[in-house]
Design an enzyme around this catalytic site. Structure first.
Site, short mmCIF file in Angstrom:
data_model
loop_
_atom_site.label_atom_id
_atom_site.label_comp_id
_atom_site.label_asym_id
_atom_site.label_seq_id
_atom_site.Cartn_x
_atom_site.Cartn_y
_atom_site.Cartn_z
N ASP A 121 0.86 -1.40 0.19
CA ASP A 121 0.15 -0.16 0.11
C ASP A 121 0.77 1.28 0.00
OD1 ASP A 121 -1.89 -1.69 0.10
OD2 ASP A 121 -3.17 -0.52 2.01
N ASP A 122 0.12 2.22 -0.36
CA ASP A 122 0.71 3.66 0.00
C ASP A 122 1.82 4.03 -1.39
OD1 ASP A 122 -1.03 3.53 1.85
OD2 ASP A 122 0.78 3.44 3.49
N HIS A 176 -5.83 3.53 -4.24
CA HIS A 176 -5.91 3.55 -2.74
C HIS A 176 -5.72 5.22 -2.50
CE1 HIS A 176 -4.57 2.25 1.31
NE2 HIS A 176 -3.82 3.11 1.40
N HIS A 233 -4.82 9.90 0.61
CA HIS A 233 -4.76 8.90 1.85
C HIS A 233 -5.59 9.87 2.91
CE1 HIS A 233 -3.55 5.92 4.58
NE2 HIS A 233 -3.32 5.16 3.39
N TYR A 244 -6.31 3.48 5.06
CA TYR A 244 -6.50 2.55 6.53
C TYR A 244 -7.48 1.35 6.30
CZ TYR A 244 -4.84 7.32 7.42
OH TYR A 244 -4.38 8.66 7.42
N HIS A 273 3.93 -2.72 3.14
CA HIS A 273 4.10 -1.38 2.32
C HIS A 273 5.45 -1.36 1.78
CE1 HIS A 273 1.36 -0.79 5.67
NE2 HIS A 273 0.76 0.26 4.94
ZN LIG Z 1 -2.58 3.06 3.23
#
Ligand SMILES: [Zn+2]
Length: 241
Positions: A46-47, A96, A100, A137, A190
């Protein structure tokens, strides 16, 4: 001069004829992994694309593993080459959000805009539009699932986390990942955590040794026939529409 060139060409032609064909030239296209037949697991990052995505992609390639990247629009914009490479190398990508925010605390217009701008940024970088949404999240509610439905995407959460963002420790990340790995699992990681990327060769080797095929989320959800707006896996306490 021309004689020289033609004898060189003749030598080259002989070499080409005698040299064994490179392995990839005749290799049949690999059959897709069938998760009904083999033990599958999806690693998700993610991210990103995070700044260590290039090293991670090298590792995945080396071990013939696939992953799913849930990308943030703002980083797609700053690191488009990684996104292009992810798609070219057979990984799955998902949306995503752009920056965020917690979607469960955002108004519908903000959520739509976060999704839309990220879709556009990914399309610009890699020529494709993701078909999966993972809200920031992993927080989803009815409104989030309805808006995901508008974009024709299911909401993809995870079965377990590597806790990598928390431990930032190579050994701990490996230990936790191995502890939560399960058939058809979806694990949260991540690619901005350096220790995750450092731990990845050992993690992949251990998982493959245990018989796991590392596949994309698409391979895992194929059998579940998810509809747009469906949330998967269904979180505890989730009330269906
Ligand atoms: Zn995230």
């Amino acid at each position: 001069m021309s004689r020289q060139i033609s004898s060189l060409l003749a030598i080259a032609a002989v070499c080409v004829t005698l040299a064994p064909a490179p392995a990839f030239a005749q290799a049949p296209k690999k059959a897709p992994v069938d998760c009904e037949q083999v033990k599958c697991l999806a690693l998700t990052f993610d991210d990103g694309p995070g700044k260590y995505a290039g090293t991670l992609l090298d590792t995945l390639k080396k071990y013939d593993a696939k992953a799913t990247f849930f990308l943030e629009g703002q980083y797609v914009k700053s690191r488009p080459a990684f996104v292009k490479r992810m798609v070219a190398e057979g990984h799955a990508i998902g949306n995503h959000s752009y920056k965020h925010p917690d979607f469960t605390k955002s108004d519908p217009a903000t959520i739509r805009n976060e999704i839309k701008t990220t879709q556009a940024e990914i399309k610009k970088a890699a020529g494709v539009e993701p078909k999966l949404l993972r809200p920031p999240y992993g927080l989803a509610d009815l409104q989030v699932s309805e808006i995901a439905g508008e974009f024709d995407m299911p909401v993809i959460l995870w079965t377990a986390g590597s806790q990598d963002w928390n431990s930032k420790n190579v050994e701990a990340i490996k230990k936790q990942t191995m502890a939560v790995a399960q058939q058809d699992g979806i694990i949260l990681m991540h690619d901005w955590v350096k220790q995750t990327v450092d731990a990845m060769p050992a993690i992949i080797k251990s998982l493959q040794k245990k018989g796991y095929h590392l596949v994309t989320v698409d391979d895992i959800i194929k059998r579940h026939n998810l509809q747009a707006g469906d949330v998967f896996p269904v979180p505890a306490g989730w009330s269906a529409k």
